[in-house]
Write an enzyme that holds these catalytic residues in place. Structure first.
Site, PDB file in Angstrom:
ATOM      1  N   ARG A 179       0.816  -1.213   0.000  1.00 33.65           N
ATOM      2  CA  ARG A 179       0.000   0.000   0.000  1.00 33.65           C
ATOM      3  C   ARG A 179       0.854   1.269   0.000  1.00 33.65           C
ATOM      4  NH1 ARG A 179      -5.269  -1.407   1.204  1.00 33.65           N
ATOM      5  NH2 ARG A 179      -5.660   0.451   0.018  1.00 33.65           N
ATOM      6  N   ARG A 194      -2.736   6.401  -0.136  1.00 36.09           N
ATOM      7  CA  ARG A 194      -2.853   6.502   1.315  1.00 36.09           C
ATOM      8  C   ARG A 194      -2.095   7.670   1.917  1.00 36.09           C
ATOM      9  NH1 ARG A 194      -3.618   0.715   4.267  1.00 36.09           N
ATOM     10  NH2 ARG A 194      -5.819   0.609   3.815  1.00 36.09           N
ATOM     11  N   ASP A 225      -6.957  -2.006  -7.155  1.00 33.94           N
ATOM     12  CA  ASP A 225      -7.489  -2.602  -5.930  1.00 33.94           C
ATOM     13  C   ASP A 225      -7.688  -4.090  -6.185  1.00 33.94           C
ATOM     14  OD1 ASP A 225      -8.555  -2.110  -3.186  1.00 33.94           O
ATOM     15  OD2 ASP A 225     -10.329  -3.037  -4.054  1.00 33.94           O
ATOM     16  N   ARG A 271      -6.150  12.180  -6.009  1.00 28.88           N
ATOM     17  CA  ARG A 271      -7.399  11.569  -5.542  1.00 28.88           C
ATOM     18  C   ARG A 271      -8.518  12.621  -5.368  1.00 28.88           C
ATOM     19  NH1 ARG A 271     -11.055   9.806  -4.716  1.00 28.88           N
ATOM     20  NH2 ARG A 271     -11.858   8.207  -3.324  1.00 28.88           N
ATOM     21  N   TYR A 323     -15.291 -10.624   0.046  1.00 32.63           N
ATOM     22  CA  TYR A 323     -16.034  -9.435  -0.408  1.00 32.63           C
ATOM     23  C   TYR A 323     -17.269  -9.832  -1.206  1.00 32.63           C
ATOM     24  CZ  TYR A 323     -12.209  -6.635   1.293  1.00 32.63           C
ATOM     25  OH  TYR A 323     -11.278  -6.049   2.117  1.00 32.63           O
TER      26      TYR A 323
HETATM   27  O1  1CP Z   1      -2.193   1.580  -1.737  1.00 33.29           O
HETATM   28  C1  1CP Z   1      -1.611   1.144  -2.726  1.00 33.29           C
HETATM   29  O2  1CP Z   1      -0.425   0.742  -2.795  1.00 33.29           O
HETATM   30  C2  1CP Z   1      -2.395   1.168  -3.979  1.00 33.29           C
HETATM   31  C3  1CP Z   1      -2.850  -0.073  -4.534  1.00 33.29           C
HETATM   32  C4  1CP Z   1      -3.853  -0.864  -3.701  1.00 33.29           C
HETATM   33  C5  1CP Z   1      -3.667  -2.176  -3.276  1.00 33.29           C
HETATM   34  C6  1CP Z   1      -2.388  -3.022  -3.379  1.00 33.29           C
HETATM   35  C7  1CP Z   1      -5.192  -0.478  -3.360  1.00 33.29           C
HETATM   36  C8  1CP Z   1      -5.843   0.816  -3.639  1.00 33.29           C
HETATM   37  N1  1CP Z   1      -5.803  -1.563  -2.799  1.00 33.29           N
HETATM   38  C9  1CP Z   1      -4.888  -2.601  -2.729  1.00 33.29           C
HETATM   39  C10 1CP Z   1      -5.110  -3.960  -2.251  1.00 33.29           C
HETATM   40  C11 1CP Z   1      -6.266  -4.243  -1.374  1.00 33.29           C
HETATM   41  N2  1CP Z   1      -7.523  -3.699  -1.382  1.00 33.29           N
HETATM   42  C12 1CP Z   1      -6.248  -5.268  -0.405  1.00 33.29           C
HETATM   43  C13 1CP Z   1      -5.076  -6.187  -0.169  1.00 33.29           C
HETATM   44  C14 1CP Z   1      -4.022  -5.519   0.629  1.00 33.29           C
HETATM   45  C15 1CP Z   1      -4.387  -5.235   2.067  1.00 33.29           C
HETATM   46  O3  1CP Z   1      -4.766  -6.201   2.757  1.00 33.29           O
HETATM   47  O4  1CP Z   1      -4.269  -4.072   2.457  1.00 33.29           O
HETATM   48  C16 1CP Z   1      -7.500  -5.302   0.204  1.00 33.29           C
HETATM   49  C17 1CP Z   1      -7.974  -6.225   1.301  1.00 33.29           C
HETATM   50  C18 1CP Z   1      -8.306  -4.299  -0.422  1.00 33.29           C
HETATM   51  C19 1CP Z   1      -9.715  -4.015  -0.159  1.00 33.29           C
HETATM   52  C20 1CP Z   1      -9.929  -2.587   0.124  1.00 33.29           C
HETATM   53  N3  1CP Z   1      -9.945  -1.626  -0.844  1.00 33.29           N
HETATM   54  C21 1CP Z   1     -10.142  -1.972   1.372  1.00 33.29           C
HETATM   55  C22 1CP Z   1     -10.180  -2.687   2.715  1.00 33.29           C
HETATM   56  C23 1CP Z   1     -11.575  -2.811   3.222  1.00 33.29           C
HETATM   57  C24 1CP Z   1     -11.722  -3.825   4.350  1.00 33.29           C
HETATM   58  O5  1CP Z   1     -12.215  -4.934   4.091  1.00 33.29           O
HETATM   59  O6  1CP Z   1     -11.315  -3.495   5.489  1.00 33.29           O
HETATM   60  C25 1CP Z   1     -10.292  -0.597   1.135  1.00 33.29           C
HETATM   61  C26 1CP Z   1     -10.566   0.481   2.139  1.00 33.29           C
HETATM   62  C27 1CP Z   1     -10.156  -0.394  -0.277  1.00 33.29           C
HETATM   63  C28 1CP Z   1     -10.196   0.877  -1.034  1.00 33.29           C
HETATM   64  C29 1CP Z   1      -8.897   1.310  -1.581  1.00 33.29           C
HETATM   65  N4  1CP Z   1      -8.054   0.526  -2.344  1.00 33.29           N
HETATM   66  C30 1CP Z   1      -6.956   1.263  -2.745  1.00 33.29           C
HETATM   67  C31 1CP Z   1      -7.138   2.603  -2.218  1.00 33.29           C
HETATM   68  C32 1CP Z   1      -6.194   3.758  -2.449  1.00 33.29           C
HETATM   69  C33 1CP Z   1      -8.341   2.605  -1.494  1.00 33.29           C
HETATM   70  C34 1CP Z   1      -8.941   3.795  -0.737  1.00 33.29           C
HETATM   71  C35 1CP Z   1     -10.194   4.284  -1.339  1.00 33.29           C
HETATM   72  C36 1CP Z   1     -10.073   5.421  -2.299  1.00 33.29           C
HETATM   73  O7  1CP Z   1      -9.060   6.142  -2.370  1.00 33.29           O
HETATM   74  O8  1CP Z   1     -11.086   5.603  -3.007  1.00 33.29           O
END
Ligand code: 1CP
Length: 350
Positions: A23, A27, A72, A36, A147
């Site tokens: 990540r 973030r 994602d 964003r 999910y």
């Molecule tokens: O942050 C980065 O490096 C960008 C790429 C990235 C990656 C590798 C995003 C963007 N998501 C992910 C993987 C991801 N997404 C995982 C696996 C890694 C981990 O465990 O952290 C998982 C479980 C998700 C699911 C997800 N997407 C969540 C978690 C929700 C939960 O179940 O608790 C969330 C909040 C997201 C949204 C998301 N994905 C990525 C971003 C930048 C965001 C934030 C939302 C946005 O900016 O609109």
């Protein structure tokens, strides 16, 4: 190109321990927040130039040894006919959660160019511009199923576990569809230029070993077998998996991800002859840097200069993290002497 990451993955000697952060794109970075403010996550993944830009932001700012594609885990799901949205402050929300074999039967087969064409184009742009290898990724089938079945983020995964146990035919069909999708999705990422791939099984630590072995490991094995012809290194990552590491390693992956709930040396012993990635608690970065530094050294001591350690956090960077601390952590890992030392004993300090 800086190939430290790829060398470590192959357990070859390296001049410095490679480091990147799960990540890392998005973030905590102000330059990501600026992007964003004008584009949603889904819009970014559909705009090749913007997607390449946010993928490379942390490479430039932090000096990490690998880039990870900005997307994602839910990104490919639209391509099999799943309608979802990513809700701010919540995460992925699926419009019609999967509850039966009939729901699974409605999923379409995944056509990469149609489903994620702009993302594949972004990979080409990143590959041309990046000084470090690009890691492609996908969610692992169990974590994606969480999910799809829960309909959104969950803590206990009770619907998912119930489907697994009460509707074995539906579970089998769902895993089968997700494995097929993921092989095609990652195959397309590699064809477009990704140097390595990582599978995020973020929620698999919610399962006991018996369930993992029966209901997840066979699908992971099939998935890794399907990825082998791509000829790129694979990382198998999970959270809360201290009790599953041996089974995960047996299922596949050149690199096994370790979270912070197990000492790196113990995790490495559990996975055997593999490379390992990890395993600093991301929460430490919200406290004083001295604690980060001390714990990072403790982790690096345990690796003891053995080939095959990729430094990372045990899970993703938290949004509140100060990027300057990430820079300092990268420098610390790179400046740390990697000469092999005698076998490490858990609990020793520098
Ligand atoms: O942050 C980065 O490096 C960008 C790429 C990235 C990656 C590798 C995003 C963007 N998501 C992910 C993987 C991801 N997404 C995982 C696996 C890694 C981990 O465990 O952290 C998982 C479980 C998700 C699911 C997800 N997407 C969540 C978690 C929700 C939960 O179940 O608790 C969330 C909040 C997201 C949204 C998301 N994905 C990525 C971003 C930048 C965001 C934030 C939302 C946005 O900016 O609109």
């Amino acid at each position: 190109m800086n190939d430290r990451y790829l060398r470590a993955v192959r357990r070859e000697p390296v001049d410095r321990t490679p480091v990147w952060f799960m990540r890392q794109a998005g973030r905590s970075l102000p330059e990501f927040r600026a992007v964003r403010a004008r584009a949603s996550l889904i819009e970014i993944t559909r705009d090749p130039a913007l997607c390449a830009e946010v993928t490379l932001q942390p490479v430039r700012r932090l000096g990490v040894d690998a880039a990870i594609l900005f997307a994602d885990i839910t990104t490919p799901l639209a391509g099999i006919g799943v309608a979802f949205d990513i809700e701010p402050g919540v995460g992925p929300v699926v419009e019609h959660p999967i509850a039966s074999a009939a729901d699974v039967a409605r999923l379409r087969s995944f056509e990469p160019d149609e489903a994620v064409g702009p993302l594949l184009e972004a990979i080409g742009l990143i590959r041309a511009a990046s000084p470090v290898p690009l890691i492609g990724f996908a969610g692992a089938p169990f974590t994606l199923a969480c999910y799809l079945v829960e309909g959104g983020p969950s803590r206990e995964f009770l619907r998912t576990k119930t489907l697994m146990h009460a509707e074995p035919a539906a579970w089998t069909a769902l895993m089968d569809a997700l494995v097929a999708m993921t092989i095609r999705y990652l195959g397309a990422q590699v064809a477009a230029g990704a140097h390595a791939v990582q599978l995020f099984d973020s929620w698999v630590g919610g399962l006991g070993p018996r369930d993992y072995e029966r209901n997840v490991a066979p699908w992971m094995r099939r998935l890794f077998a399907g990825l082998a012809p791509l000829g790129v290194p694979t990382t198998h990552f999970g959270v809360g998996t201290a009790g599953l590491l041996g089974l995960q390693a047996e299922a596949g992956g050149d690199v096994i991800g370790l979270d912070w709930r197990i000492a790196l040396a113990d995790g490495w012993a559990a996975v055997g002859e593999r490379a390992v990635q990890g395993n600093l608690d991301p929460a430490l970065l919200l406290g004083p840097f001295e604690t980060v530094a001390e714990t990072a050294c403790w982790i690096l001591d345990q690796a003891g200069g053995r080939p095959g350690h990729i430094f990372n956090l045990g899970h993703g960077v938290l949004p509140e993290t100060d990027p300057d601390d990430l820079c300092r952590l990268v420098d610390l890992v790179h400046e740390y002497a990697t000469a092999p030392t005698p076998p490490f004993v858990t609990g020793s300090t520098r």
